[in-house]
Design an enzyme around this catalytic site. Sequence first.
Site, mmCIF file in Angstrom:
data_model
loop_
_atom_site.group_PDB
_atom_site.id
_atom_site.type_symbol
_atom_site.label_atom_id
_atom_site.label_comp_id
_atom_site.label_asym_id
_atom_site.label_seq_id
_atom_site.Cartn_x
_atom_site.Cartn_y
_atom_site.Cartn_z
ATOM 1 N N SER A 169 5.409 2.269 2.949
ATOM 2 C CA SER A 169 6.176 3.200 2.939
ATOM 3 C C SER A 169 7.564 3.012 3.286
ATOM 4 C CB SER A 169 5.388 4.367 2.052
ATOM 5 O OG SER A 169 4.862 4.270 1.770
ATOM 6 N N GLU A 206 -3.849 12.562 6.820
ATOM 7 C CA GLU A 206 -3.050 12.109 5.392
ATOM 8 C C GLU A 206 -3.802 12.849 4.222
ATOM 9 O OE1 GLU A 206 -1.671 7.751 5.386
ATOM 10 O OE2 GLU A 206 -1.297 8.815 3.350
ATOM 11 N N GLU A 258 -12.348 5.522 -4.405
ATOM 12 C CA GLU A 258 -13.740 5.194 -5.063
ATOM 13 C C GLU A 258 -14.124 5.291 -3.200
ATOM 14 O OE1 GLU A 258 -10.950 3.784 -6.771
ATOM 15 O OE2 GLU A 258 -11.946 4.688 -8.946
#
Lengths: 238, 344
Positions: A15, A98, A221
């Site tokens: 990012s 995070e 997941e």
Amino acid sequence: VGDRVIVSGQKLWSSYADIADYQELLVRTDASAERHKGLTWLICDMRTPGITVNPIRNIAGSANFAAVFYDDVVIPLDQVVGAVNDGWKVAMATLGFERGTASIALQIELQNAIERLMDDAARSPKARSDSALIEQLTLLWAQAAALRSLTYSIISRTSTGSSGNFDASMVRLRYAELIQDVHRLGFEISGTDGLTHPGARGWTHSYLYSLHDTIAGGTSEIQRNVISERILGLPRGT
Amino acid sequence: MLDFKLSADQEQIVAALTRSLQKEWSSIGLLKSFQSSNPQQSDVARLGAMGWVGIGLPESCGGSGATFVEESIVACEAGRYLVSPDLLATQLAAHVAYSADDLSAAQRFAEGAETAGFLVSGEPRMEPGEGAESFLLDSGAATAYVRLAGCGAEVTNLSNGMKPTPIECVDGSMRLRRVLISQVSARNRGTDHNDSRRRHMTNLIAAMLAGNAEGSRDLAVEYAKARRQFGRPIGSFQAIKHRCADMHVRARTAYSQAMHAAMAAAADFPDAPQQSAAALLVSVEAAIRNAESSIQIHGGMGFSAECAAHLFLKRAHVLRIFGDEMAKSLPSLYEQLSRRGGRR
């Protein structure tokens, strides 16, 4: 090697790599070690020679992540966080932030988005008289409030050491699903305005952009694997 | 920030309550009463004798003087073991009697010497009939009923000589009877015109639902570890374990919000009404979806009445209906939020 690490390879989905000055790097430093061992966590100066940054355009039309290529990039050992070959521990700590506690600001933004949605609905005669929509909006508000309560509850227990790091996965999972529900609804009540794509503003962009939330920072997941195996003690698959 | 960490006293409440519930309550026992269509005998009288019903009442009427938070903790643990909602009705009755200055009645309820059930009004029918009907719901031992009155609640007994009609309840472990509304109000035992009483009740229902959601999760996770298929426990398959993860997140989220609502009410925060409405919404969703998931994870067994999974589902729906009843004639969460006032 000696007093430095030489990095070669590539990293996708970095990012803001195109504007960053520094980058967190998790690199394999022991080729013979298995899975989570033999990794080292580094601080990498993006101006170091040998780094190429290729921005990637995402589905929302913006380009805030990039593929980064490393060609014999030299990083001095004093930029190692933790110990050489012990990077996984550092990575788990930063991921925990995070996934969990650092997300309070994001959650406040989420609640603001829901309130914007309520304002939009109140201004639209069609939405105002749609009782199913009102019900959906109310439930979203309640779920965002409950997510914050869950986060506070995890923080309260973390500060006394009684909560596992894995609880953060619950926050990450719930947040990701909720933000998609909110922005999808915002996009839908925009009606024909949804045909337009006014850049990085409005529900069109935020809806499309929200689709990254169930993928980044560990997919939903993976979070479900963590919750079911580490918290609930269900057996690992083979 | 609110501190969600349970205090040492609260931890003790949970531990002590869990001990007695584990010993005396089990879904097996409830299953038996369900199968014999013979409602369970009053578990709430026993809980009252142990001091759990009166935990939030002042000591002057036999209570322990604890706060809404401790009451919600008790409701949550009770929900986990499917203790009858008579617990909540009896607590409400004690509070209403106390605020109506009827200390002896408050004490009888607090100590479980008398237990209460819920009286909910029936759905309005289009065709003209013989007058509005209501439902009496309890575990089989209640002698008093709490119902809504204005924006508050009241405690009432049935008129002498009246015969309510028994009907089968969706939750086979509860007694359901139909009664004409005109026959009910003859003996009012106290009214509380305070809408905070309704919110208080909403919080307890939300806490009991959160406990219910946790109970379903525990049942399903335990089964997923034990049941083997294709040579391994079914809990090792992602199709099952991901369902379990979702159940856990729903249960913990609902629990956290139920506690937030109780803390906001105890501290009389301006956003207490919103937190309480949010708690009910998420805990209803958590309990019902967890119970359905638990049935699914149990497979064919889950569909069988011999498995406890369905008891959680049916109880969750009964509590959902009580929760809706409590919300009647109060401003909805959406109305509260649209007013902007207490929004945070």
